[in-house]
Each structure stands twice: as structure tokens, then as C-alpha cells.
Scaffold this active site. Structure first.
Site, mmCIF file in Angstrom:
data_model
loop_
_atom_site.group_PDB
_atom_site.id
_atom_site.type_symbol
_atom_site.label_atom_id
_atom_site.label_comp_id
_atom_site.label_asym_id
_atom_site.label_seq_id
_atom_site.Cartn_x
_atom_site.Cartn_y
_atom_site.Cartn_z
ATOM 1 N N LEU A 1 0.605 -1.289 -0.097
ATOM 2 C CA LEU A 1 0.011 -0.098 -0.099
ATOM 3 C C LEU A 1 0.859 1.374 0.044
ATOM 4 O O LEU A 1 2.041 1.136 0.401
ATOM 5 C CB LEU A 1 -0.855 0.004 1.267
ATOM 6 C CG LEU A 1 -1.682 -1.145 1.406
ATOM 7 C CD1 LEU A 1 -2.757 -0.944 2.609
ATOM 8 C CD2 LEU A 1 -2.469 -1.763 -0.013
ATOM 9 N N GLY B 1 1.148 -5.567 1.401
ATOM 10 C CA GLY B 1 0.109 -5.427 0.452
ATOM 11 C C GLY B 1 0.452 -6.241 -0.772
ATOM 12 O O GLY B 1 -0.319 -6.997 -1.628
ATOM 13 N N ASN C 1 5.051 -7.573 6.338
ATOM 14 C CA ASN C 1 5.938 -6.922 7.309
ATOM 15 C C ASN C 1 5.460 -5.765 8.137
ATOM 16 O O ASN C 1 6.139 -5.053 8.564
ATOM 17 C CB ASN C 1 7.261 -6.540 6.387
ATOM 18 C CG ASN C 1 6.961 -5.310 5.516
ATOM 19 O OD1 ASN C 1 5.682 -5.247 4.852
ATOM 20 N ND2 ASN C 1 7.611 -4.266 5.334
ATOM 21 N N GLU C 2 4.195 -5.776 8.236
ATOM 22 C CA GLU C 2 3.330 -5.005 8.869
ATOM 23 C C GLU C 2 3.765 -4.325 10.250
ATOM 24 O O GLU C 2 4.149 -3.052 10.596
ATOM 25 C CB GLU C 2 1.961 -5.056 9.047
ATOM 26 C CG GLU C 2 0.880 -4.810 7.733
ATOM 27 C CD GLU C 2 0.943 -5.888 6.616
ATOM 28 O OE1 GLU C 2 1.949 -6.692 6.965
ATOM 29 O OE2 GLU C 2 0.385 -5.924 5.754
HETATM 30 C C1 LIG Z 1 -6.874 -6.417 16.312
HETATM 31 C C2 LIG Z 1 -6.220 -5.363 15.733
HETATM 32 C C3 LIG Z 1 -6.128 -5.250 14.452
HETATM 33 C C4 LIG Z 1 -5.915 -3.953 13.923
HETATM 34 C C5 LIG Z 1 -5.694 -3.948 12.268
HETATM 35 C C6 LIG Z 1 -6.410 -2.531 11.816
HETATM 36 C C7 LIG Z 1 -6.123 -1.825 11.008
HETATM 37 C C8 LIG Z 1 -5.100 -2.191 9.863
HETATM 38 C C9 LIG Z 1 -4.156 -1.056 9.937
HETATM 39 C C10 LIG Z 1 -2.990 -1.025 8.905
HETATM 40 C C11 LIG Z 1 -2.935 -2.060 8.102
HETATM 41 C C12 LIG Z 1 -2.293 -1.593 6.856
HETATM 42 C C13 LIG Z 1 -1.743 -2.605 6.042
HETATM 43 C C14 LIG Z 1 -0.639 -1.921 5.130
HETATM 44 C C15 LIG Z 1 -0.079 -2.858 4.136
HETATM 45 C C16 LIG Z 1 0.958 -2.104 3.177
HETATM 46 O O1 LIG Z 1 1.142 -2.660 2.252
HETATM 47 S S1 LIG Z 1 2.030 -1.292 3.927
HETATM 48 C C17 LIG Z 1 3.372 -0.878 2.833
HETATM 49 C C18 LIG Z 1 4.296 -1.704 3.134
HETATM 50 N N1 LIG Z 1 5.464 -1.716 2.316
HETATM 51 C C19 LIG Z 1 6.916 -1.733 2.511
HETATM 52 O O2 LIG Z 1 7.141 -1.801 3.658
HETATM 53 C C20 LIG Z 1 7.623 -1.253 1.534
HETATM 54 C C21 LIG Z 1 8.575 -0.314 1.698
HETATM 55 N N2 LIG Z 1 9.431 -0.039 0.629
HETATM 56 C C22 LIG Z 1 10.398 -0.809 0.324
HETATM 57 O O3 LIG Z 1 11.023 -1.576 1.127
HETATM 58 C C23 LIG Z 1 11.369 -0.416 -0.972
HETATM 59 O O4 LIG Z 1 11.213 0.736 -1.489
HETATM 60 C C24 LIG Z 1 11.440 -1.623 -1.705
HETATM 61 C C25 LIG Z 1 9.894 -1.793 -2.196
HETATM 62 C C26 LIG Z 1 12.010 -2.600 -1.425
HETATM 63 C C27 LIG Z 1 12.031 -0.899 -2.992
HETATM 64 O O5 LIG Z 1 13.463 -0.749 -2.788
HETATM 65 P P1 LIG Z 1 14.160 0.373 -4.168
HETATM 66 O O6 LIG Z 1 14.239 -0.418 -5.197
HETATM 67 O O7 LIG Z 1 15.604 0.614 -3.304
HETATM 68 O O8 LIG Z 1 13.360 1.778 -3.968
HETATM 69 P P2 LIG Z 1 13.487 2.837 -2.942
HETATM 70 O O9 LIG Z 1 13.595 2.180 -1.509
HETATM 71 O O10 LIG Z 1 14.390 3.664 -3.212
HETATM 72 O O11 LIG Z 1 11.906 3.535 -3.106
HETATM 73 C C28 LIG Z 1 11.546 4.051 -4.115
HETATM 74 C C29 LIG Z 1 10.810 5.157 -3.818
HETATM 75 O O12 LIG Z 1 9.318 4.695 -3.573
HETATM 76 C C30 LIG Z 1 9.021 5.209 -2.153
HETATM 77 N N3 LIG Z 1 8.208 4.031 -1.662
HETATM 78 C C31 LIG Z 1 8.467 2.666 -1.721
HETATM 79 N N4 LIG Z 1 7.543 1.927 -1.281
HETATM 80 C C32 LIG Z 1 6.529 2.762 -0.685
HETATM 81 C C33 LIG Z 1 5.082 2.451 -0.375
HETATM 82 N N5 LIG Z 1 4.963 1.228 0.151
HETATM 83 N N6 LIG Z 1 4.576 3.558 -0.393
HETATM 84 C C34 LIG Z 1 4.840 4.711 -0.671
HETATM 85 N N7 LIG Z 1 5.999 4.941 -1.270
HETATM 86 C C35 LIG Z 1 6.803 3.935 -1.249
HETATM 87 C C36 LIG Z 1 10.399 5.221 -1.393
HETATM 88 O O13 LIG Z 1 10.232 6.064 -0.173
HETATM 89 C C37 LIG Z 1 11.078 5.915 -2.659
HETATM 90 O O14 LIG Z 1 10.613 7.361 -2.691
HETATM 91 P P3 LIG Z 1 11.336 8.507 -3.230
HETATM 92 O O15 LIG Z 1 11.979 8.225 -4.426
HETATM 93 O O16 LIG Z 1 12.401 8.723 -1.889
HETATM 94 O O17 LIG Z 1 10.633 9.590 -3.211
#
Ligand SMILES: CCCCC/C=C\C/C=C\CCC/C=C/C(=O)SCCNC(=O)CCNC(=O)[C@H](O)C(C)(C)COP(=O)(O)OP(=O)(O)OC[C@H]1O[C@@H](n2cnc3c(N)ncnc32)[C@H](O)[C@@H]1OP(=O)(O)O
Length: 208
Positions: free
Chosen positions: A15, A60, A83-84
Site C-alpha cells: 500500500l 500489500g 512486514n506490517e
Molecule cells: C486486532 C487489531 C487489528 C488492527 C488492524 C487494523 C487496521 C490495520 C491497519 C493497518 C494495515 C495496513 C496494511 C498495510 C499494508 C501495506 O502494504 S504497508 C506498505 C508496506 N511496504 C513496505 O514496507 C515497502 C517499503 N519499501 C521498500 O522496502 C522498498 O522501497 C522496496 C519496495 C524494497 C524497493 O526498494 P528500492 O528499489 O531500493 O526503492 P526505494 O526504496 O528507493 O523506493 C523508491 C521510492 O518509492 C518509495 N516507496 C517505496 N515503497 C513505498 C510504499 N509502500 N508507499 C509509498 N512510497 C513507497 C520510497 O520511499 C522511494 O521514494 P522517493 O523516491 O524517496 O520519494
């Protein structure tokens, strides 16, 4: 239907974290409803669905892959998992249900508490993906597998798939609005926003 990515090295980064950070409750609810509908359509699809995982697939992204009927992942440095907890957030019950159906209770419990991200080989060993091949062979392998699945009489396959997934789909269908509201309340907690802010900063720091 084959899910694949146009971004080299990333199947799906999950997400958009920026949508969950410093947003309004109304926007969070709309965001969550869109995700719920996308997932209900994918997990409940009558089509044969396959994930060509040619890059990283956290959170996600892992949900998308797990919601397909079959997963082929590229060997090498890429990681997949829910990895949440590492972001200070919690995988919703329907993410958990899909993982339970994929890798079983014990592995899910460990994976979710640790916010574990697995290499392709580790993912294969716990059944999170079905096959691991070199990057260039991911799409040909998916296409080959698809041919096998297409041999099965469609009506029989669809009834089987639907009956296997119905309970998990119904669980979300019956409480969509409550779930969306819960998400909006949870994500806007001060402590959760603080964790997300730190995680976003760590992503930016890694880049510099
Ligand atoms: C009983 C109680 C229950 C309670 C439950 C109730 C509610 C639930 C609450 C919440 C649930 C939410 C569920 C969430 C789900 C998700 O999907 S959260 C997202 C998780 N994603 C990540 O952790 C991935 C993070 N990103 C990375 O690890 C890396 O970016 C990569 C995907 C491995 C790629 O690496 P690399 O190729 O080196 O690229 P960069 O790291 O340089 O990234 C490029 C740019 O993209 C931005 N970015 C990366 N991922 C995201 C993202 N998910 N969202 C937004 N932006 C992202 C990154 O910051 C870089 O941006 P800039 O170029 O610096 O601007």
C-alpha cells in the site's frame, strides 16, 4: 489472469504508505474501501489467477500474490512477506486469513509477529510461493503452468475455488464498513502515525 509488474525489481511495494500518513479519516475510509473491493474481486475471481513475482513483494504486495491461485517468484535478492509489524501497524484480519490459508497457523503466527520478509527460497520452503526460478524464466514458467490449469473443466475448477475461499470472503463482506472505520481510527492514532513517520524517514535515509 497474470499479475506482474512493469517496475523492475518490484512486484508491488504494498500500500502507498504516504496515503496512510497525515491523512484525514474520510480519505482513509475511502482508501480502505478501494482496497477491500480490489481484494474481494481478486480473491473471489472466477478466473485462474497467477502471480509472476519478479521483484520485492512486501505487505500489500504479498497479499496480492497470496490471493492468486499460483505464485512463481524470481530467485535472488527479492523478499516477500507481511512486514506490517515492522511499520508499527497490524495486518488486518483478512490479510491474516489469506496467509493462514496459504502457509498454515504456526508459520503465519511467526511471520506476522516478526513482520518477516522471506527470500524466494525461504518462501518456497514454507509454501508461500509455489515455484522459484531465475528471473528470465518467471513469465515463461507462469505461462506453462497456466496451460496446465486451463486443461481443467472450468465449471468444476470455479466451484472448487469458490467453495474453498467463500468463508474468508464472507468474513470481510459481512463487516466492510466496520473494518474501514476501524482502519481509519487505528491508522490515525498518534503512536501509529509516529511509527509510520519513522518508517518513511528510514526509507528515505536508505536511499541517500
Ligand atoms: C486486532 C487489531 C487489528 C488492527 C488492524 C487494523 C487496521 C490495520 C491497519 C493497518 C494495515 C495496513 C496494511 C498495510 C499494508 C501495506 O502494504 S504497508 C506498505 C508496506 N511496504 C513496505 O514496507 C515497502 C517499503 N519499501 C521498500 O522496502 C522498498 O522501497 C522496496 C519496495 C524494497 C524497493 O526498494 P528500492 O528499489 O531500493 O526503492 P526505494 O526504496 O528507493 O523506493 C523508491 C521510492 O518509492 C518509495 N516507496 C517505496 N515503497 C513505498 C510504499 N509502500 N508507499 C509509498 N512510497 C513507497 C520510497 O520511499 C522511494 O521514494 P522517493 O523516491 O524517496 O520519494
Amino acid at each position: 489472469m497474470v499479475l506482474a509488474s512493469a517496475a523492475p525489481g518490484i512486484f508491488s511495494a504494498g500500500l502507498d504508505i504516504l496515503e496512510m500518513y497525515q491523512s484525514t479519516p474520510e480519505r482513509c475510509v475511502a482508501f480502505w474501501r478501494a482496497l477491500q473491493d480490489a481484494w474481494l474481486n481478486l480473491y473471489g475471481s472466477r478466473l485462474i489467477t497467477m502471480a509472476a513475482i519478479e521483484g520485492h513483494s512486501p505487505a500489500g504486495g504479498c497479499l496480492l500474490a497470496m490471493s492468486c491461485d499460483y505464485r512463481v517468484m524470481a530467485e535472488g535478492k527479492f523478499q516477500i512477506g507481511l512486514n506490517e509489524t515492522k511499520l508499527g501497524i497490524v495486518a488486518p484480519f483478512w490479510f491474516t486469513d489469506v496467509m493462514l490459508n496459504t502457509i498454515g497457523h504456526r508459520e503465519t503466527e511467526k511471520a506476522l509477529q516478526l513482520g518477516a520478509l522471506y527470500s524466494a527460497q525461504q518462501a518456497l520452503s514454507i509454501g508461500l510461493v509455489d515455484k522459484v526460478v531465475p528471473l528470465a524464466e518467471v513469465m515463461p514458467t507462469v505461462e506453462g503452468e497456466l496451460k496446465n490449469w486451463l486443461q481443467i473443466p472450468a465449471a468444476a475448477r470455479v466451484i472448487t475455488k469458490t467453495s474453498m475461499r467463500k468463508a474468508v470472503l464472507d468474513r470481510l463482506r459481512s463487516q466492510k464498513e466496520k473494518d474501514a472505520q476501524f482502519f481509519a481510527d487505528f491508522i490515525n492514532r498518534d503512536s501509529v502515525q509516529k511509527s509510520l513517520g519513522m518508517y518513511i524517514a528510514s526509507l528515505q535515509k536508505k536511499k541517500n
